[in-house]
Motif scaffolding. Structure first.
Motif, PDB file in Angstrom:
ATOM      1  N   TRP A 105       3.457  -2.053  -1.226  1.00  0.00           N
ATOM      2  CA  TRP A 105       4.095  -0.736  -1.337  1.00  0.00           C
ATOM      3  C   TRP A 105       5.481  -0.857  -1.968  1.00  0.00           C
ATOM      4  CZ3 TRP A 105       1.902   3.852  -1.247  1.00  0.00           C
ATOM      5  CH2 TRP A 105       0.616   3.944  -0.698  1.00  0.00           C
TER       6      TRP A 105
ATOM      7  N   LYS B 233      -0.041   7.618   1.301  1.00  0.00           N
ATOM      8  CA  LYS B 233       0.498   6.451   2.020  1.00  0.00           C
ATOM      9  C   LYS B 233      -0.039   6.395   3.435  1.00  0.00           C
ATOM     10  CE  LYS B 233       3.282   3.159   3.500  1.00  0.00           C
ATOM     11  NZ  LYS B 233       2.527   2.176   4.211  1.00  0.00           N
TER      12      LYS B 233
ATOM     13  N   LEU C 175      -2.744   7.636   4.618  1.00  0.00           N
ATOM     14  CA  LEU C 175      -4.198   7.448   4.676  1.00  0.00           C
ATOM     15  C   LEU C 175      -4.669   6.158   4.037  1.00  0.00           C
ATOM     16  CD1 LEU C 175      -5.189  11.114   3.808  1.00  0.00           C
ATOM     17  CD2 LEU C 175      -5.242  10.020   6.052  1.00  0.00           C
ATOM     18  N   SER C 176      -3.728   5.374   3.496  1.00  0.00           N
ATOM     19  CA  SER C 176      -4.093   4.133   2.814  1.00  0.00           C
ATOM     20  C   SER C 176      -4.419   3.034   3.812  1.00  0.00           C
ATOM     21  CB  SER C 176      -2.950   3.691   1.915  1.00  0.00           C
ATOM     22  OG  SER C 176      -3.265   2.458   1.319  1.00  0.00           O
ATOM     23  N   PRO C 177      -5.468   2.267   3.558  1.00  0.00           N
ATOM     24  CA  PRO C 177      -5.814   1.170   4.462  1.00  0.00           C
ATOM     25  C   PRO C 177      -4.868  -0.022   4.352  1.00  0.00           C
ATOM     26  CG  PRO C 177      -7.315   1.202   2.575  1.00  0.00           C
ATOM     27  CD  PRO C 177      -6.426   2.409   2.461  1.00  0.00           C
ATOM     28  N   ALA C 178      -4.132  -0.137   3.261  1.00  0.00           N
ATOM     29  CA  ALA C 178      -3.259  -1.311   3.094  1.00  0.00           C
ATOM     30  C   ALA C 178      -1.837  -1.014   3.474  1.00  0.00           C
ATOM     31  CB  ALA C 178      -3.315  -1.792   1.649  1.00  0.00           C
TER      32      ALA C 178
ATOM     33  N   THR D 105      -5.375   5.188  -5.083  1.00  0.00           N
ATOM     34  CA  THR D 105      -4.154   5.455  -4.331  1.00  0.00           C
ATOM     35  C   THR D 105      -2.940   4.957  -5.098  1.00  0.00           C
ATOM     36  OG1 THR D 105      -5.306   5.319  -2.213  1.00  0.00           O
ATOM     37  CG2 THR D 105      -2.928   4.961  -2.179  1.00  0.00           C
TER      38      THR D 105
ATOM     39  N   GLN E 295      -3.441  -5.547  -3.518  1.00  0.00           N
ATOM     40  CA  GLN E 295      -3.738  -5.152  -2.143  1.00  0.00           C
ATOM     41  C   GLN E 295      -4.165  -3.695  -1.996  1.00  0.00           C
ATOM     42  OE1 GLN E 295      -3.087  -7.074   0.892  1.00  0.00           O
ATOM     43  NE2 GLN E 295      -3.119  -8.824  -0.472  1.00  0.00           N
ATOM     44  N   LEU E 296      -3.643  -2.826  -2.849  1.00  0.00           N
ATOM     45  CA  LEU E 296      -3.869  -1.396  -2.682  1.00  0.00           C
ATOM     46  C   LEU E 296      -5.067  -0.921  -3.488  1.00  0.00           C
ATOM     47  CD1 LEU E 296      -0.165  -0.176  -2.975  1.00  0.00           C
ATOM     48  CD2 LEU E 296      -1.505  -0.516  -0.890  1.00  0.00           C
ATOM     49  N   PRO E 297      -5.747   0.123  -3.002  1.00  0.00           N
ATOM     50  CA  PRO E 297      -6.842   0.711  -3.776  1.00  0.00           C
ATOM     51  C   PRO E 297      -6.325   1.310  -5.083  1.00  0.00           C
ATOM     52  CG  PRO E 297      -6.826   1.553  -1.512  1.00  0.00           C
ATOM     53  CD  PRO E 297      -5.566   0.766  -1.703  1.00  0.00           C
TER      54      PRO E 297
END
Length: 106
Positions: free
Chosen positions: A3, A101, A103-106, A57, A52-54
């Motif tokens: 992030w 942010k 709702l993000s899994p990472a 997103t 790491q992030l989708p």
């Protein structure tokens, strides 16, 4: 850390978008250098965040930060209109970023 990379990428996007205005079609050397360096940095940081992030997103947040920052910079630096509806639209984009942010899994 992803992030942090993503926020940095978004801020660099603001830098190159604003810098692009000052390049005069890439005819001015230093604004052009600044713009190209911040473009590369922005995409590079986005790439690090994508480890790491989708994708959906990260891309939406990246462009959202760039959109908000560039709109605000235009108002402050270039004296573009800052009407209530325009500010409301910017706030809605910010709300979408916060939602992604949260709702993000990472």
């Amino acid at each position: 850390m992803s992030w942090v990379y993503l926020v940095m990428a978004g801020l660099l996007e603001v830098g190159w978008a604003v810098g692009l205005k000052y390049t005069a079609g890439f005819t001015r050397l230093w604004p052009s250098v600044f713009t190209l360096v911040t473009m590369a940095g922005s995409v590079g940081m986005l790439g690090l965040a994508l480890r790491q992030l989708p994708l959906g997103t990260a891309y939406a947040v990246w462009t959202g930060i760039g959109t908000i920052g560039t709109a605000i910079a235009g108002m402050v630096l270039l004296h573009e209109p800052a009407g209530a509806l325009r500010l409301l639209a910017i706030a809605m984009i910010a709300g979408g970023i916060v939602g992604l942010k949260l709702l993000s899994p990472a």
